[in-house]
Scaffold this motif. Structure first.
Motif, PDB file in Angstrom:
ATOM      1  N   GLN A  35       0.825  -1.205   0.000  1.00 13.95           N
ATOM      2  CA  GLN A  35       0.000   0.000   0.000  1.00 13.95           C
ATOM      3  C   GLN A  35       0.859   1.256   0.000  1.00 13.95           C
ATOM      4  O   GLN A  35       0.573   2.221  -0.718  1.00 13.95           O
ATOM      5  N   LEU A  36       1.934   1.244   0.783  1.00 17.15           N
ATOM      6  CA  LEU A  36       2.786   2.431   0.881  1.00 17.15           C
ATOM      7  C   LEU A  36       3.517   2.704  -0.422  1.00 17.15           C
ATOM      8  O   LEU A  36       3.700   3.872  -0.801  1.00 17.15           O
ATOM      9  N   THR A  41      -0.668   5.876  -3.416  1.00 17.71           N
ATOM     10  CA  THR A  41      -0.205   6.420  -2.136  1.00 17.71           C
ATOM     11  C   THR A  41       0.816   7.525  -2.355  1.00 17.71           C
ATOM     12  O   THR A  41       0.811   8.540  -1.651  1.00 17.71           O
ATOM     13  N   SER A 107       7.893   5.913  -0.233  1.00 18.83           N
ATOM     14  CA  SER A 107       6.897   5.478  -1.207  1.00 18.83           C
ATOM     15  C   SER A 107       7.434   5.583  -2.627  1.00 18.83           C
ATOM     16  O   SER A 107       7.268   4.666  -3.434  1.00 18.83           O
TER      17      SER A 107
END
Length: 542
Positions: A35-36, A41, A107
């Motif tokens: 997700q990061l 993101t 990220s």
């Protein structure tokens, strides 16, 4: 009697401790990392970083102009506690801003590195095989020729290579021969370059914050300061900053020129603001002159000096009850409105028999308002007045607690009064206010100007500029380079001739196919002409 039921259905798996859908710690960590490091993101964090920088442009910053911060705090006492809690006076050093910054860096790194590896493999891979039905592609052309299939493919290969396609021939030695070609890898390269440049930009900002410094100093006309930590009113530096590497320059503010619009709707608007400086890069260096203007900083050994603001510093002489001079010189007052009505204090710590303090209002163009009292009606010096009231007692300077030079600590002070009324007087230059009972006096000697200077060194500026240029280059490549594939196939048509098919496909379905059809048409025309030239030597031999 207990009845047993037989079943061929699989036995249910035992539930995990956290519930039927719970993730193990390692699985949860992998999910969080995915997700990061997703592009979504990264875009959200980039938006949050941009949003977080907005207060840094709207709210005065301590590291940029502490004088404006002091003015803002005086004008908005209700907002100040909340702004302090949220670090809005020092946004770029706030913990929440640093958290967004670091998360964005991680990220982007996690997003770019896998994509760079995949792009490297794609650039080394062969062009894709020829589709079965070329006529179904968005752009295609078909014709028959008397030339042999190998001649057509050889011509197509030469044509595509001249147009900088990567080519691969398949089916050599077979009746049907084809060439696959692909072009436009720079589009993805530009996309990756853009994201890598963002990473480099974050690194450059980090270098500037670690090794750089920024300071501010208020200098009155005729005043001098050196590039030392103790000379500045505020000084912020990075964790890796080395004080011994400060450039040993000295600057003197000789004159400050400020001109305002005198008539019309824009009356009072600034029209000219510059400072005449004398500086030397080292104690042994000769003195040089420089006209410092807004957006035209002085650069000395990589350190930049910016001109930020200005104000007035009335000159006062304070005498105590013995008649001796205990304080003399210019005192900077802080502007509180656009007409430079300014507030400030004068502290006479050595006065006898009691310490003296004066709280004042300086008006460069004084006028009496029926609603607001004395005000300034123009920012320039046309009718200067200093309105003062006096206090006596203990100024609190010996308690060890830091004090603002722009405020009086009145907890141990008593206001000087005459016949039961607080003593207050408006002084013109040259006039004196005498305190009752031989307590002393204060004389308004004249007015000087002061300038607020910002001094900064940021070693990350050049890397940041280079990163920005790379980002712009990558953005242009990703916007204007088109990724496409072209195939040429040649084989017998069943009537003794050679059937030639040319087709193209864009990698982006959202793009219009008009340009692709035009390019396929140009390639087809070039193959027709080139095939004749390739085959010509064979006809001569026959």
């Amino acid at each position: 009697m207990t009845q047993t039921t037989m079943s061929t259905a699989p036995a249910p798996e035992p539930e995990q401790p956290g519930g039927p859908g719970a993730l193990r710690p390692l699985e949860l960590a992998r999910w969080g990392w995915r997700q990061l490091t997703s592009m979504r993101t990264a875009l959200i964090l980039l938006f949050l970083l941009t949003l977080g920088a907005v207060p840094g442009s709207l709210v005065p910053q301590t590291g940029v102009d502490p004088v404006r911060v002091a003015q803002f705090k005086q004008q908005h006492p209700g907002l100040t506690p909340w702004y302090d809690r949220l670090s809005l006076y020092d946004v770029y050093s706030a913990p929440w801003f640093a958290a967004i910054y670091l998360l964005l860096f991680v990220s982007l790194a996690g997003c770019v590195i896998p994509r760079a590896r995949a792009h490297g493999r794609a650039m080394r891979a062969r062009p894709p095989a020829v589709p079965r039905n070329l006529h179904r592609l968005p752009a295609s052309e078909t014709w028959t020729t008397d030339r042999a299939a190998p001649d057509v493919i050889a011509a197509a290969r030469a044509m595509l290579r001249s147009r900088h396609f990567r080519v691969e021939i398949s089916g050599e030695g077979l009746p049907v021969i084809a060439v696959s070609a692909e072009k436009g890898y720079l589009r993805e390269t530009g996309n990756l370059l853009f994201h890598v440049s963002l990473l480099l930009l974050l690194v450059a900002v980090a270098i500037g914050n670690l090794f750089g410094f920024k300071a501010s100093v208020l200098v009155v006309e005729g005043g001098t300061f050196s590039n030392t930590v103790t000379a500045y009113d505020s000084f912020e530096h990075g964790a890796a900053f080395d004080e011994s590497r400060l450039a040993p320059f000295t600057i003197t503010l000789q004159d400050l020129f400020v001109r305002y619009q005198a008539t019309g709707d824009q009356r009072g608007a600034p029209r000219e603001f510059r400072a005449k400086l004398a500086f030397s890069s080292s104690p042994d260096a000769p003195t040089r002159r420089y006209d410092l203007q807004v957006n035209h900083p002085l650069v000395v050994d990589g350190t930049k000096v910016f001109l930020l603001g200005n104000g007035y510093a009335p000159v006062f002489t304070v005498r105590d009850g013995t008649g001796g001079v205990v304080s003399s010189g210019p005192v900077p007052f802080l502007p509180r409105d656009r007409n430079f009505g300014s507030t400030g204090v004068v502290k006479a710590q050595g006065a006898q028999p009691q310490q003296l303090g004066f709280e004042g209002l300086f008006l460069p163009s004084a006028a009496l308002s029926t609603t607001r009292g004395p005000v300034s009606v123009f920012p320039d010096l046309t009718f200067p007045r200093a309105v003062l009231n006096a206090w006596r007692g203990d100024l609190g300077l010996d308690t060890g607690t830091p004090q603002s030079i722009y405020r009086l600590d009145k907890r141990r002070l008593t206001q000087v009064a005459v016949t039961g009324k607080p003593l207050a007087q408006a002084l013109a230059p040259g006039q004196t206010m005498t305190l009752p009972a031989g307590q002393g006096s204060i004389t308004f000697d004249g007015v000087r100007r002061w300038a607020s200077l910002k001094v900064a060194r940021n070693p990350g500026t050049t890397p940041a500029l280079g990163s920005a240029a790379l980002a712009l280059t990558g953005l242009m490549l990703s916007l204007f380079v088109r990724r496409r594939r072209v195939w040429v196939r040649a084989g017998p048509d069943g009537a003794g001739r050679t059937l030639v098919e040319v087709a193209g496909l864009s990698r982006l379905e959202s793009e219009s196919s008009d340009w692709l059809a035009a390019e396929v048409g140009e390639i087809a025309a070039g193959v027709r002409v080139a095939a004749v030239r390739v085959a010509a030597p064979r006809e001569d031999e026959d």
